[in-house]
Design an enzyme around this catalytic site. Structure first.
Site, PDB file in Angstrom:
ATOM      1  N   LYS A 143       0.849  -1.206   0.000  1.00  0.00           N
ATOM      2  CA  LYS A 143       0.000   0.000   0.000  1.00  0.00           C
ATOM      3  C   LYS A 143       0.877   1.247   0.000  1.00  0.00           C
ATOM      4  O   LYS A 143       2.074   1.161   0.316  1.00  0.00           O
ATOM      5  CB  LYS A 143      -0.923  -0.013   1.217  1.00  0.00           C
ATOM      6  CG  LYS A 143      -0.191  -0.010   2.556  1.00  0.00           C
ATOM      7  CD  LYS A 143      -1.139  -0.282   3.724  1.00  0.00           C
ATOM      8  CE  LYS A 143      -0.384  -0.273   5.046  1.00  0.00           C
ATOM      9  NZ  LYS A 143      -1.214  -0.776   6.157  1.00  0.00           N
ATOM     10  N   ARG A 196     -10.497  -0.149  14.752  1.00  0.00           N
ATOM     11  CA  ARG A 196     -10.494   0.490  13.440  1.00  0.00           C
ATOM     12  C   ARG A 196     -11.490  -0.309  12.614  1.00  0.00           C
ATOM     13  O   ARG A 196     -12.594  -0.562  13.088  1.00  0.00           O
ATOM     14  CB  ARG A 196      -9.060   0.503  12.866  1.00  0.00           C
ATOM     15  CG  ARG A 196      -8.846   1.482  11.752  1.00  0.00           C
ATOM     16  CD  ARG A 196      -7.376   1.620  11.339  1.00  0.00           C
ATOM     17  NE  ARG A 196      -6.791   0.389  10.807  1.00  0.00           N
ATOM     18  CZ  ARG A 196      -5.557   0.311  10.323  1.00  0.00           C
ATOM     19  NH1 ARG A 196      -4.761   1.374  10.306  1.00  0.00           N
ATOM     20  NH2 ARG A 196      -5.093  -0.827   9.851  1.00  0.00           N
ATOM     21  N   TYR A 241      16.670  30.408   6.656  1.00  0.00           N
ATOM     22  CA  TYR A 241      15.551  31.167   7.237  1.00  0.00           C
ATOM     23  C   TYR A 241      15.655  31.221   8.752  1.00  0.00           C
ATOM     24  O   TYR A 241      15.868  30.205   9.414  1.00  0.00           O
ATOM     25  CB  TYR A 241      14.215  30.511   6.877  1.00  0.00           C
ATOM     26  CG  TYR A 241      13.860  30.574   5.415  1.00  0.00           C
ATOM     27  CD1 TYR A 241      13.734  31.786   4.759  1.00  0.00           C
ATOM     28  CD2 TYR A 241      13.627  29.404   4.699  1.00  0.00           C
ATOM     29  CE1 TYR A 241      13.383  31.837   3.414  1.00  0.00           C
ATOM     30  CE2 TYR A 241      13.272  29.444   3.360  1.00  0.00           C
ATOM     31  CZ  TYR A 241      13.161  30.661   2.724  1.00  0.00           C
ATOM     32  OH  TYR A 241      12.809  30.706   1.397  1.00  0.00           O
ATOM     33  N   MET A 278      12.307  24.370   1.520  1.00  0.00           N
ATOM     34  CA  MET A 278      11.420  23.512   0.733  1.00  0.00           C
ATOM     35  C   MET A 278      12.190  22.586  -0.204  1.00  0.00           C
ATOM     36  O   MET A 278      11.868  21.409  -0.329  1.00  0.00           O
ATOM     37  CB  MET A 278      10.435  24.375  -0.073  1.00  0.00           C
ATOM     38  CG  MET A 278       9.343  23.558  -0.736  1.00  0.00           C
ATOM     39  SD  MET A 278       8.153  24.548  -1.648  1.00  0.00           S
ATOM     40  CE  MET A 278       7.168  25.249  -0.356  1.00  0.00           C
TER      41      MET A 278
HETATM   42  C1  LIG Z   1      -0.409  -1.806   6.787  1.00  0.00           C
HETATM   43  C2  LIG Z   1      -0.990  -3.077   7.259  1.00  0.00           C
HETATM   44  C3  LIG Z   1      -0.173  -4.195   7.493  1.00  0.00           C
HETATM   45  C4  LIG Z   1       1.340  -4.147   7.407  1.00  0.00           C
HETATM   46  O1  LIG Z   1       1.873  -3.581   8.587  1.00  0.00           O
HETATM   47  P1  LIG Z   1       3.464  -3.490   8.857  1.00  0.00           P
HETATM   48  O2  LIG Z   1       3.545  -3.114  10.284  1.00  0.00           O
HETATM   49  O3  LIG Z   1       3.996  -2.446   7.961  1.00  0.00           O
HETATM   50  O4  LIG Z   1       4.007  -4.841   8.571  1.00  0.00           O
HETATM   51  C5  LIG Z   1      -0.792  -5.389   7.836  1.00  0.00           C
HETATM   52  N1  LIG Z   1      -2.147  -5.464   7.972  1.00  0.00           N
HETATM   53  C6  LIG Z   1      -2.955  -4.397   7.774  1.00  0.00           C
HETATM   54  C7  LIG Z   1      -4.425  -4.559   7.941  1.00  0.00           C
HETATM   55  C8  LIG Z   1      -2.414  -3.177   7.432  1.00  0.00           C
HETATM   56  O5  LIG Z   1      -3.210  -2.115   7.256  1.00  0.00           O
END
Ligand SMILES: *Cc1c(COP(=O)(O)O)cnc(C)c1O
Length: 409
Positions: free
Chosen positions: A49, A149, A278, A326
């Site tokens: 992701k 969540r 700055y 920046m």
């Molecule tokens: C992002 C995520 C992971 C991976 O987590 P890491 O700590 O980066 O290994 C696993 N399961 C879910 C549901 C996630 O959102």
């Protein structure tokens, strides 16, 4: 997602000012180490992701799959579509929330596998599928065991499963949950979640002769708790060579995949009393030689690190001085001989014995290394190298930097 990858004319410019180097050799090493660490019945999902935590989702996915990962995990539908468009055929789990009909369409069209977290959502999916495709969609049910969540309450897992099971068009592929404190050395909350997950699974097992796949572990649980590997682990951070917490460093050997580099664009000598950048938060106390480096906070270096970090120049550790701007920052190169404009600077990564880590930056800015990695996905061009093969055209550069080919810088 830089379109530069498709524009050869721009290639020579990619290392102009600043760039991110992705070492596929390190990635392969990490995948192999993690795969070896897994229990016999467990498989590896590579979590890619957020453009693979800033490393480039398509490349990471391809390498991970060819090295031992069986599944891919993403957060959103467009992230899954990007992988499919590149020709990747492996199963892809969408771990984030999916609710709109447009998303259902795309999921069915691109053969992606959604996470369902409520009966209402399951109904939407089932109805949309029946009307539009008449096909069966593999789905994954998420149980909330304490993360608060996404997920259906663990106490009612069996009801949820029964509800989805009766809906036409949906085929339950897995029942999973997510841990809130797996990187904490104290396992109390993790074990509570584990017990709740077990209880939910036990309820479900009474109705499901063939239990769907089970998975619970992220990187931290994968490294620290082999009894939580179940049928699959969902690994992100450790794939990229970072440890979720210091106490997990003894579990498997990982190599950071990302290095962040930039060039010196300007050198100048300044007198005592001269303010830098700055706000003049740094004022020279002696005659100094400073270098301007072509990287700043818009590239992903947190401004909060101003006056706090070192960078590597010619293998030497030097201080960053003044506020990070920046697109540029200044460093103190008074004690580095023979520097020239155009020389490379390492902000994250290794030169010889010296290394600079995202974990360190995270500590300094009161965040986590996950966020540091993700901050490099927006602006900088990405260069891939492979320290495990080192093709001829980059041999010199790679040998200079890679600790594991035995070359000293
Ligand atoms: C992002 C995520 C992971 C991976 O987590 P890491 O700590 O980066 O290994 C696993 N399961 C879910 C549901 C996630 O959102």
């Amino acid at each position: 997602m830089l379109s530069w990858d498709k524009t050869p004319a721009l290639h020579p410019m990619r290392r102009c000012r600043a760039w991110v180097e992705i070492d596929l050799g390190a990635l392969k090493h990490n995948v192999q180490q993690l795969a070896r660490h897994l229990n016999a019945q467990s498989t590896l999902m590579a979590v890619v992701k957020a453009d693979a935590y800033g490393h480039g989702a398509v490349t990471v996915a391809q390498v991970a799959l060819s090295t031992g990962a069986r599944w891919l995990g993403v957060a959103t539908v467009p992230e899954g579509v990007e992988l499919r468009e590149s020709g990747i055929a492996a199963p892809i789990l969408i771990m984030g929330a999916v609710n709109s009909l447009e998303e259902v369409d795309a999921i069915a069209h691109w053969n992606l596998q959604p996470t369902l977290v409520s009966p209402k959502q399951a109904l939407v999916f089932s109805e949309a599928l029946a009307q539009r495709f008449g096909t069966t969609l593999p789905v994954h049910l998420k149980i909330d065991t304490g993360m608060s969540r996404l997920g259906f309450p663990w106490q009612s897992a069996a009801e949820f499963v029964r509800f989805v099971q009766r809906l036409p068009g949906l085929q339950i592929k897995s029942i999973y949950s997510h841990l809130a404190t797996a990187d904490d050395p104290d396992p109390t909350i993790l074990r509570q979640q584990h017990q709740r997950y077990e209880a939910a699974i036990a309820q479900v097992a009474q109705q499901f002769p063939a239990l769907p796949k089970r998975h619970l572990a992220n990187s931290a649980a994968t490294l620290g708790y082999p009894d939580l590997h179940y049928d699959m682990v969902r690994v992100g951070l450790s794939l990229y060579g970072l440890y979720p917490a210091p106490h997990l460093e003894s579990t498997v050997s990982l190599k950071p995949v990302m290095q962040v580099k930039a060039r010196i664009t300007h050198l100048k000598d300044i007198q005592p009393g001269t303010g830098v950048s700055y706000g003049h938060t740094f004022v020279a106390e002696r005659p100094m030689r400073i270098a301007v480096v072509g990287i700043g906070y818009a590239d992903g270096v947190p401004r909060a690190l101003s006056n706090c970090i070192s960078v590597l120049v010619n293998g030497q550790r030097v201080s960053q001085i003044g506020n990070i701007t920046m697109d540029q920052m200044m460093i103190d190169v008074t004690d580095v001989p023979n520097l020239r404009e155009g020389n490379e600077v390492t902000l994250l990564g290794r030169e010889g014995e010296n290394s600079l880590t995202a974990n360190h930056w995270a500590t300094l800015t009161k965040t986590i290394s996950w966020e540091i990695l993700c901050s490099f996905k927006h602006r900088l061009p990405r260069i891939t190298i492979d320290s495990s093969t080192a093709p001829p055209f980059q041999t010199e550069r790679v040998l200079k930097r890679s600790g594991d080919v035995g070359e000293k810088h």
